[in-house]
Design a protein around this motif. Structure first.
Motif, PDB file in Angstrom:
ATOM      1  N   VAL A  35      47.612  37.203  41.020  1.00  0.00           N
ATOM      2  CA  VAL A  35      48.273  38.495  40.797  1.00  0.00           C
ATOM      3  C   VAL A  35      47.455  38.811  39.471  1.00  0.00           C
ATOM      4  O   VAL A  35      47.271  38.123  38.518  1.00  0.00           O
ATOM      5  N   LEU A  36      46.803  39.866  39.271  1.00  0.00           N
ATOM      6  CA  LEU A  36      45.917  40.584  38.307  1.00  0.00           C
ATOM      7  C   LEU A  36      46.903  41.530  37.324  1.00  0.00           C
ATOM      8  O   LEU A  36      47.322  42.381  37.836  1.00  0.00           O
ATOM      9  N   PHE A  37      47.055  41.099  36.060  1.00  0.00           N
ATOM     10  CA  PHE A  37      47.768  42.007  34.942  1.00  0.00           C
ATOM     11  C   PHE A  37      46.888  42.720  34.189  1.00  0.00           C
ATOM     12  O   PHE A  37      45.707  42.346  33.673  1.00  0.00           O
ATOM     13  N   GLY A  38      46.971  44.058  34.040  1.00  0.00           N
ATOM     14  CA  GLY A  38      46.090  44.721  32.986  1.00  0.00           C
ATOM     15  C   GLY A  38      46.615  46.125  32.705  1.00  0.00           C
ATOM     16  O   GLY A  38      47.170  46.633  33.635  1.00  0.00           O
ATOM     17  N   PRO A  39      46.183  46.931  31.573  1.00  0.00           N
ATOM     18  CA  PRO A  39      46.307  48.028  31.492  1.00  0.00           C
ATOM     19  C   PRO A  39      45.957  49.065  32.485  1.00  0.00           C
ATOM     20  O   PRO A  39      44.749  48.690  33.307  1.00  0.00           O
ATOM     21  N   ALA A  40      46.357  50.451  32.833  1.00  0.00           N
ATOM     22  CA  ALA A  40      45.725  51.101  33.618  1.00  0.00           C
ATOM     23  C   ALA A  40      44.372  51.522  33.266  1.00  0.00           C
ATOM     24  O   ALA A  40      43.724  51.637  32.134  1.00  0.00           O
ATOM     25  N   GLY A  41      43.533  51.511  34.356  1.00  0.00           N
ATOM     26  CA  GLY A  41      42.033  52.004  33.948  1.00  0.00           C
ATOM     27  C   GLY A  41      41.115  50.776  33.807  1.00  0.00           C
ATOM     28  O   GLY A  41      40.008  50.954  33.719  1.00  0.00           O
ATOM     29  N   VAL A  42      41.649  49.415  33.693  1.00  0.00           N
ATOM     30  CA  VAL A  42      40.735  48.313  33.678  1.00  0.00           C
ATOM     31  C   VAL A  42      39.883  47.706  34.703  1.00  0.00           C
ATOM     32  O   VAL A  42      39.343  46.705  34.490  1.00  0.00           O
ATOM     33  N   GLY A  43      39.989  48.243  36.023  1.00  0.00           N
ATOM     34  CA  GLY A  43      39.485  48.109  36.867  1.00  0.00           C
ATOM     35  C   GLY A  43      39.960  46.714  37.995  1.00  0.00           C
ATOM     36  O   GLY A  43      39.382  46.285  38.440  1.00  0.00           O
ATOM     37  N   LYS A  44      41.401  46.922  37.660  1.00  0.00           N
ATOM     38  CA  LYS A  44      42.115  45.830  38.567  1.00  0.00           C
ATOM     39  C   LYS A  44      41.910  45.979  39.923  1.00  0.00           C
ATOM     40  O   LYS A  44      41.667  44.898  40.588  1.00  0.00           O
ATOM     41  N   THR A  45      42.072  47.281  40.421  1.00  0.00           N
ATOM     42  CA  THR A  45      41.862  47.395  42.072  1.00  0.00           C
ATOM     43  C   THR A  45      40.449  46.950  42.389  1.00  0.00           C
ATOM     44  O   THR A  45      40.235  46.231  43.424  1.00  0.00           O
ATOM     45  N   ARG A  46      39.351  47.367  41.438  1.00  0.00           N
ATOM     46  CA  ARG A  46      38.049  46.989  41.916  1.00  0.00           C
ATOM     47  C   ARG A  46      37.873  45.555  42.011  1.00  0.00           C
ATOM     48  O   ARG A  46      37.290  44.918  43.042  1.00  0.00           O
ATOM     49  N   LEU A  47      38.382  44.908  40.958  1.00  0.00           N
ATOM     50  CA  LEU A  47      38.434  43.504  41.226  1.00  0.00           C
ATOM     51  C   LEU A  47      39.176  42.758  42.160  1.00  0.00           C
ATOM     52  O   LEU A  47      38.663  41.671  42.591  1.00  0.00           O
ATOM     53  N   ALA A  48      40.296  43.350  42.445  1.00  0.00           N
ATOM     54  CA  ALA A  48      41.110  42.856  43.559  1.00  0.00           C
ATOM     55  C   ALA A  48      40.447  42.960  44.755  1.00  0.00           C
ATOM     56  O   ALA A  48      40.694  41.950  45.604  1.00  0.00           O
ATOM     57  N   GLU A  49      39.753  43.968  44.896  1.00  0.00           N
ATOM     58  CA  GLU A  49      38.924  44.086  46.265  1.00  0.00           C
ATOM     59  C   GLU A  49      38.059  42.859  46.349  1.00  0.00           C
ATOM     60  O   GLU A  49      37.544  42.271  47.298  1.00  0.00           O
ATOM     61  N   GLU A  50      37.231  42.749  45.169  1.00  0.00           N
ATOM     62  CA  GLU A  50      36.255  41.614  45.131  1.00  0.00           C
ATOM     63  C   GLU A  50      37.046  40.444  45.370  1.00  0.00           C
ATOM     64  O   GLU A  50      36.333  39.376  46.245  1.00  0.00           O
ATOM     65  N   PHE A  51      38.070  40.256  44.875  1.00  0.00           N
ATOM     66  CA  PHE A  51      38.692  38.878  45.144  1.00  0.00           C
ATOM     67  C   PHE A  51      39.162  38.799  46.694  1.00  0.00           C
ATOM     68  O   PHE A  51      39.064  37.702  47.025  1.00  0.00           O
ATOM     69  N   GLN A  52      39.380  39.728  47.182  1.00  0.00           N
ATOM     70  CA  GLN A  52      39.688  39.767  48.751  1.00  0.00           C
ATOM     71  C   GLN A  52      38.706  39.520  49.252  1.00  0.00           C
ATOM     72  O   GLN A  52      38.741  38.593  50.273  1.00  0.00           O
ATOM     73  N   ALA A  53      37.475  40.151  49.035  1.00  0.00           N
ATOM     74  CA  ALA A  53      36.429  39.881  49.910  1.00  0.00           C
ATOM     75  C   ALA A  53      35.988  38.387  49.826  1.00  0.00           C
ATOM     76  O   ALA A  53      35.718  37.402  50.663  1.00  0.00           O
ATOM     77  N   ARG A  54      36.049  37.758  48.449  1.00  0.00           N
ATOM     78  CA  ARG A  54      35.801  36.324  48.327  1.00  0.00           C
ATOM     79  C   ARG A  54      36.855  35.347  49.038  1.00  0.00           C
ATOM     80  O   ARG A  54      36.665  34.480  49.597  1.00  0.00           O
ATOM     81  N   ALA A  55      38.139  35.840  49.117  1.00  0.00           N
ATOM     82  CA  ALA A  55      39.337  35.196  49.652  1.00  0.00           C
ATOM     83  C   ALA A  55      39.130  35.049  51.168  1.00  0.00           C
ATOM     84  O   ALA A  55      39.408  34.048  51.729  1.00  0.00           O
TER      85      ALA A  55
END
Length: 900
Positions: A35-55
């Protein structure tokens, strides 16, 4: 996210640690989610997609993605995961059926589920995800916006032992620099970085849109070397304005009135904000992240949490509403007496914004406050609104000084001439002359005109105190305009501290002391008294800071650090010079100190040049050029272009070096560090293999430096003559300079030149280590390289190998650099048997130069050149110039001349 060119992905710079932690955790069988916690706009979704690809990584059969859903639709976000006809009236049986369906008939299928905005899920969906995690059917990747409320079920899911929690923060300044460098494909200057950071606060979404908008508007430009903003701030794109407007639309009533007030007047005293809305409303705004409370001494103020909020709110305010807010706030500030010094500036600015006019005395008082804070735009705005009937010699000078610092020297000169004509006493006329010459000399590079104005005043003034001020002013100008010895003489009696009267405003005495103090540092360094220059420079900076603390400084104390960094570099204190420069530049950018910052950037380039990090020098010189052109600041341009050209040449970028040499010829001559502008042309010739011509240029430049008394510049230039193979001609003069100039760097360079002249490998190896200890890694690498060649020629193979290893280690600190001495060390062993003349002819031939052109360059006959080439080819066993280039460790020529 895509880059500005539409094809380059925005990098996840600054997230490498999170990715590495995720990779490690994913290998742990106990970890079933992240689970990625962070303020709006810090790129959580972009990083989540990267995590997803690595996963997935080829280990998982497929991916299902669940988007955020309203809490009012139970299981709505996970509807696509539910098998057809599933009966969820009994959650135990229903959830088990979902798990069996996802696992497949053989119970071997696993899914990665990506949930954006996990906190928006309804309770039933969250419980189902928890069940699937516990059953081992899915691995979860989810994002949560920090500060958003969510229920116990989501909390249990996000905080479970089997879930990796990653807290993301906005980019810091260093990460943002790396992001922009990666996206834009090149460095971004510090003022642009500061602007983007100030307007985005590291928010990845805001940063992306601001960069796109600046590129589309043409305000973020690239000059071939570096990216620069042509405005103080990037334009606010419509997409961000709409996004922020949507967020602020829910704020109404008293809370909205507070936002509007802050957009126009921030920061606002807490008591004034509370009078508009009440304390509970302010607490709510603070908790929602829309405002921030600051403590300034005993005063508590409120401001908007993000600068873009103010832009959006102001744009939506109708003029009557704006005027009403301003007038009401003026009443509140006046009600508590405007006791603070900054209240005068605030009240004047508020009056101007509300009515277009203000009380003249208030405007002048506010301008004085702005001048103390070096807010020159505000000073100009306030004094431009002053009625003609209230214009005096002092107000004209204050306005002219502000325009000078805004690089509008012609308008400034007109106002300063007006101030001189309005002067009612000799002291006022002298004050006007002092400020006017400062503008003509330091801002406009009109050296002769400035000296003429000062000399005319010297001939007309009778007061001894005024005469002394004018002599010190002249000494400062001479010190920085190519006559340092005369400057040192005139500035010999400058006190350790300014003899300024104890009043609340800058005085002519303090203003002249400031320029005399940094002029003396510069002059002492130029004539070779570098250790004295360093000692005086530190004392002058401390005294200038005391003036500033008393509110009596006419200029920023950072101006004293410019010649000090210059002197520290020539004294061999390169690390301290870098540290001092770095701190000063960071503070000047933050405080908006522009013109001294451009000089500091230029001197930072020279520092890196002396250290041997030529790539860094090129970057700093490029920034100095870009900033000087953006702000129309002429004095540093010639030195900056020369440094940029020399750096590009040493890095093998001949086209960029040629362009820089052409530009510097059109720049006004300042006279400071005379002769050093010859470095660009000389190293350009060296890059083309024309070493004899390069040495001729350097020798002529060194004579210019000697004629004007610039001993440290002469030392630098003659050292480069030696580096290019001219070991005999400058040896005697370098020995003289070693006696005339002090400091360990001077002594080391003289020993370096002497070691090359007599081909003493032991001395060269010793001075190589000494130069490295000072931080001059390129000279250290060249000395070690020459030592290796000397040891090799005398049959001392072990010593040669050790010296060669030292040369490689030092060269690694100077990436991309090409010099004749280093090229010799990289050349084939047989190439080291060439004579100096054969080596010079060979380098020209290897660059693709015809025999005829080589003959003209070296003042030889074509037959002599061909004879030398025949000897070279015979010694090396080669037949083509391409092979010759390889043997010399040089790039291959663009073509093979028909006439060899």
């Amino acid at each position: 996210m895509r880059g500005p060119d539409g094809g380059t992905a925005w990098p996840l710079v600054g997230r490498d640690a999170e990715l590495a932690a995720f990779d490690r955790a994913w290998e742990d069988p106990r970890c079933r989610g992240a689970v990625l916690f962070g303020p709006a706009g810090v790129g959580k979704t972009r990083l989540a997609e990267e995590f997803q690809a690595r996963a997935v990584g080829g280990r998982w059969k497929g991916i299902r993605t669940a988007g955020g859903s309203s809490r009012n639709v139970p299981l709505g976000a996970l509807a696509h995961l539910l098998p057809g006809g599933a009966d969820l009236t009994d959650p135990v049986r229903g959830f088990a059926a979902v798990a069996r369906d996802l696992a497949g008939p053989r119970r071997n299928r696993r899914w990665v589920v990506l949930v954006d905005d996990l906190h928006l899920l309804d309770t039933a969906s969250t419980v189902l995800l928890q069940y699937l995690l516990d059953a081992g059917v899915i691995r979860l990747i989810a994002t949560v916006r920090t500060g958003e409320p969510f229920g116990d079920a989501v909390d249990a899911l996000a905080q479970g032992d089997a879930v990796l929690r990653t807290d993301l923060a906005p980019f810091d300044a260093e990460q943002m620099d790396a992001v922009l460098r990666g996206v834009l494909g090149g460095p971004v200057d510090r003022r642009a970085l500061r602007a983007f950071f100030a307007w985005s606060l590291g928010n990845a979404l805001y940063l992306r849109e601001l960069v796109h908008a600046a590129l589309e508007a043409g305000t973020l430009t690239h000059d071939g070397e570096i990216w620069t903003l042509t405005r103080d701030a990037p334009p606010v794109p419509a997409v961000l304005a709409e996004l922020i407007s949507a967020r602020l639309a829910a704020v109404t009533g008293p809370a909205r009135r507070v936002l509007e007030l802050l957009a126009l007047c921030q920061p606002v005293a807490l008591a004034d904000a509370q009078a508009v809305s009440g304390l509970d409303t302010l607490i709510g705004l603070d908790e929602s992240g829309l405002t921030r409370v600051h403590q300034d001494g005993r005063r508590t103020t409120v401001s908007l949490a993000h600068p873009l909020y103010g832009e959006v709110v102001r744009d939506g305010l109708p003029e009557p509403r704006r005027r009403d807010l301003l007038l009401r706030h003026i009443e509140r500030v006046q009600a508590h007496g405007g006791r603070r010094r900054s209240d005068a500036a605030q009240l004047a600015a508020l009056h101007l914004a509300a009515t277009g006019t203000a009380d003249p005395e208030l405007l002048v008082r506010a301008a004085m406050v702005g001048r103390h804070a070096h807010d020159y735009r505000q000073v100009d705005a306030l004094l431009s609104a002053l009625p003609d009937s209230h214009r005096t010699s002092s107000t004209c000078l204050m306005n002219g000084e502000a325009l000078m610092n805004l690089a509008r020297w012609q308008q400034a000169d007109a106002l300063m001439a007006e101030a001189e004509s309005r002067a009612g006493s000799e002291q006022e006329r002298v004050t006007a002359v002092l400020v006017r010459t400062s503008n003509l000399f330091w801002a406009a590079a009109r050296t002769e005109q400035a000296l003429d104005v000062n000399d005319r005043a010297l001939a007309q003034v009778g007061d001894p105190a005024s005469l002394r001020l004018l002599r010190l002013n002249k000494g400062a100008m001479l010190a920085a305009s190519g006559r340092p010895a005369e400057g040192v003489e005139l500035l010999a009696d400058v006190e350790d501290d300014a003899a300024a009267p104890q009043d609340a405003a800058p005085s002519p005495q303090s203003g002249v002391w400031e320029v005399a103090a940094f002029g003396r540092t510069a002059a002492l360094c130029c004539v070779g008294r570098v250790e004295e220059a360093v000692e005086w420079g530190w004392r002058a900076h401390a005294a200038h800071r005391r003036l500033a603390e008393r509110g009596q400084a006419a200029r920023t104390p950072y101006s004293q650090l410019n010649p000090l960094v210059f002197a520290l570099a020539d004294a061999g204190q390169l690390d301290l010079a870098r540290e001092t420069s770095e701190g000063a530049l960071a503070d000047m950018v933050t405080e908006g100190v522009t013109l001294p910052g451009i000089w500091m950037t230029c001197f930072r380039g020279r520092l890196e040049w002396l250290a041997g990090d030529v790539a860094a020098a090129r970057r700093w010189y490029a920034e100095a050029v870009a900033q000087a052109r953006t702000h129309r600041f002429l004095p540093p341009l010639r030195q900056a272009w020369a440094g940029l050209g020399a750096s590009a040449a040493l890095l093998g970028d001949v086209d960029a070096a040629e362009a820089a040499v052409a530009e510097l010829r059109n720049c006004p001559v300042m006279g400071f560090a005379a002769g050093e502008e010859g470095l660009a042309e000389a190293w350009l010739l060296a890059a083309r293999g024309r070493l004899a011509e390069a040495r001729t240029v350097l020798a002529a430049s060194a004579r210019d430096a000697r004629r004007t008394g610039h001993r440290t510049s002469e030392l630098l230039l003659l050292t480069d003559v030696v580096r290019m193979g001219g070991t005999e001609q400058p040896a005697g003069r370098l020995a003289d300079l070693g006696r005339l100039c002090d400091g360990p760097f001077t002594a080391a360079r003289v020993r370096f030149a002497t070691g090359l002249a007599v081909d003493d490998p032991a001395a060269l190896q010793e001075v190589s280590d000494e130069l490295a200890g000072l931080g001059a890694h390129l000279l250290a690498a060249e000395a070690a390289s020459a030592a290796a060649a000397g040891w090799r020629s005398t049959g001392h193979r072990r010593r040669a190998t050790a010296a060669a290893h030292r040369a490689q280690a030092y060269t690694a600190r100077c990436p991309g650099v090409r010099t004749p001495l280093l090229a010799t060390s990289r050349s084939a062993p047989a190439a080291r048997s060439l004579t100096a003349r054969e080596h010079e002819v060979a380098r020209l031939a290897a660059a693709g130069t015809t025999s005829k052109d080589i003959a003209e360059a070296l003042h030889l006959s074509v037959r002599t050149v061909d004879n030398h080439l025949q000897h070279v080819y015979a010694k090396l066993g080669l037949t083509t110039r391409r092979q010759l280039a390889a043997a010399l460790g040089l790039p291959a020529p663009p073509h093979e001349p028909s006439h060899r």
